[in-house]
Design a protein around this motif. Structure first.
Motif, PDB file in Angstrom:
ATOM      1  N   ILE A  60       0.798  -1.174  -0.002  1.00  0.00           N
ATOM      2  CA  ILE A  60       0.102   0.001  -0.166  1.00  0.00           C
ATOM      3  C   ILE A  60       0.692   1.104  -0.150  1.00  0.00           C
ATOM      4  CG2 ILE A  60      -1.557   1.531   1.412  1.00  0.00           C
ATOM      5  CD1 ILE A  60      -2.908  -1.429   2.358  1.00  0.00           C
ATOM      6  N   GLU A  61       2.095   1.270   0.743  1.00  0.00           N
ATOM      7  CA  GLU A  61       2.730   2.402   0.803  1.00  0.00           C
ATOM      8  C   GLU A  61       3.575   2.649  -0.466  1.00  0.00           C
ATOM      9  OE1 GLU A  61       3.432   4.483   3.123  1.00  0.00           O
ATOM     10  OE2 GLU A  61       2.743   3.405   5.114  1.00  0.00           O
ATOM     11  N   ASP A  62       3.869   1.464  -1.140  1.00  0.00           N
ATOM     12  CA  ASP A  62       4.488   1.612  -2.415  1.00  0.00           C
ATOM     13  C   ASP A  62       3.586   2.163  -3.435  1.00  0.00           C
ATOM     14  OD1 ASP A  62       6.800   0.773  -1.382  1.00  0.00           O
ATOM     15  OD2 ASP A  62       6.624  -1.265  -2.207  1.00  0.00           O
ATOM     16  N   LYS A  63       2.284   1.832  -3.191  1.00  0.00           N
ATOM     17  CA  LYS A  63       1.224   2.022  -4.367  1.00  0.00           C
ATOM     18  C   LYS A  63       1.037   3.779  -4.295  1.00  0.00           C
ATOM     19  CE  LYS A  63      -3.728   1.653  -4.797  1.00  0.00           C
ATOM     20  NZ  LYS A  63      -4.921   0.710  -3.910  1.00  0.00           N
ATOM     21  N   TYR A  64       1.031   4.340  -3.270  1.00  0.00           N
ATOM     22  CA  TYR A  64       0.745   5.657  -3.027  1.00  0.00           C
ATOM     23  C   TYR A  64       1.988   6.546  -3.158  1.00  0.00           C
ATOM     24  CZ  TYR A  64      -4.048   4.605  -1.783  1.00  0.00           C
ATOM     25  OH  TYR A  64      -5.345   4.302  -1.747  1.00  0.00           O
ATOM     26  N   LYS A  65       3.272   6.093  -2.901  1.00  0.00           N
ATOM     27  CA  LYS A  65       4.543   6.825  -2.815  1.00  0.00           C
ATOM     28  C   LYS A  65       4.843   7.575  -3.935  1.00  0.00           C
ATOM     29  CE  LYS A  65       9.409   6.463  -1.818  1.00  0.00           C
ATOM     30  NZ  LYS A  65       9.303   7.940  -2.167  1.00  0.00           N
ATOM     31  N   SER A  66       4.576   6.814  -5.407  1.00  0.00           N
ATOM     32  CA  SER A  66       4.772   7.628  -6.425  1.00  0.00           C
ATOM     33  C   SER A  66       3.970   8.698  -6.779  1.00  0.00           C
ATOM     34  CB  SER A  66       4.837   6.836  -7.640  1.00  0.00           C
ATOM     35  OG  SER A  66       3.660   6.266  -7.889  1.00  0.00           O
ATOM     36  N   GLU A  70       4.765  12.690  -6.884  1.00  0.00           N
ATOM     37  CA  GLU A  70       4.609  13.504  -8.025  1.00  0.00           C
ATOM     38  C   GLU A  70       3.845  14.821  -7.678  1.00  0.00           C
ATOM     39  OE1 GLU A  70       1.116  13.164 -11.269  1.00  0.00           O
ATOM     40  OE2 GLU A  70       2.508  11.268 -11.163  1.00  0.00           O
ATOM     41  N   LEU A  71       2.844  14.821  -6.543  1.00  0.00           N
ATOM     42  CA  LEU A  71       2.228  15.867  -5.960  1.00  0.00           C
ATOM     43  C   LEU A  71       3.297  16.926  -5.362  1.00  0.00           C
ATOM     44  CD1 LEU A  71      -0.991  14.304  -4.369  1.00  0.00           C
ATOM     45  CD2 LEU A  71      -0.571  15.669  -6.316  1.00  0.00           C
ATOM     46  N   ARG A  72       4.288  16.260  -4.478  1.00  0.00           N
ATOM     47  CA  ARG A  72       5.348  16.991  -4.049  1.00  0.00           C
ATOM     48  C   ARG A  72       6.153  17.840  -5.025  1.00  0.00           C
ATOM     49  NH1 ARG A  72       6.244  12.514  -0.848  1.00  0.00           N
ATOM     50  NH2 ARG A  72       5.428  12.890   1.205  1.00  0.00           N
ATOM     51  N   LYS A  73       6.535  17.150  -5.991  1.00  0.00           N
ATOM     52  CA  LYS A  73       7.125  17.829  -7.226  1.00  0.00           C
ATOM     53  C   LYS A  73       6.278  18.906  -7.683  1.00  0.00           C
ATOM     54  CE  LYS A  73       9.353  17.114 -11.447  1.00  0.00           C
ATOM     55  NZ  LYS A  73       9.573  15.934 -12.639  1.00  0.00           N
ATOM     56  N   LYS A  74       4.953  18.796  -8.157  1.00  0.00           N
ATOM     57  CA  LYS A  74       4.231  19.715  -8.785  1.00  0.00           C
ATOM     58  C   LYS A  74       4.020  20.821  -7.754  1.00  0.00           C
ATOM     59  CE  LYS A  74       1.463  17.112 -11.624  1.00  0.00           C
ATOM     60  NZ  LYS A  74      -0.230  16.531 -11.983  1.00  0.00           N
TER      61      LYS A  74
END
Length: 127
Positions: A60-66, A70-74
């Motif tokens: 679950i953690e891996d599923k949401y990490k990307s 991506e949101l942090r980068k934006k």
């Protein structure tokens, strides 16, 4: 029993999320990863998680990490755009002022900065 597991998983997720946000301030990526791993291990031990539970949580953690990354980068890109927009606005407004007004504004800003700095030190400001 199901309630206990649910609450445990909720606490684990919340603690993990909190740890991640606290680690955002760390510049060193390795330290961040180490802190996250320590917290995961601690929560797994304190909640007596089974290997199956740990694997599921990790998936679950891996599923949401990307998506989080991506949101942090934006978010960072937006912060940079806002900063640039403010600088452009400031520059354009500055062109409207006369040289005398620019100097006066500079003095006002310096006074405000000094007043704020002295206030932090617990001193009074007198001009």
């Amino acid at each position: 029993m199901k309630k206990i597991i649910f609450v445990g998983a909720l606490v684990f997720s919340s603690t993990f999320a909190f740890t991640q946000s606290k680690c955002e301030d760390l510049k060193d990526h390795d330290k961040k990863e180490e802190k996250v791993k320590e917290m995961r291990d601690r929560m797994a031990k304190e909640l007596n998680l089974t290997e199956d539970q740990i694997k599921k949580i990790n998936l679950i953690e891996d599923k949401y990490k990307s998506r989080e990354d991506e949101l942090r980068k934006k978010s960072e890109e937006l912060r940079q755009q806002i900063h640039q927009l403010k600088e452009d606005k400031k520059s354009e407004i500055n062109k409207v002022f006369t040289e005398e007004q620019r100097q006066k504004l500079k003095k006002i800003k310096e006074d405000m900065h000094n007043k704020k700095h002295l206030h932090k030190q617990g001193k009074k400001f007198h001009s």
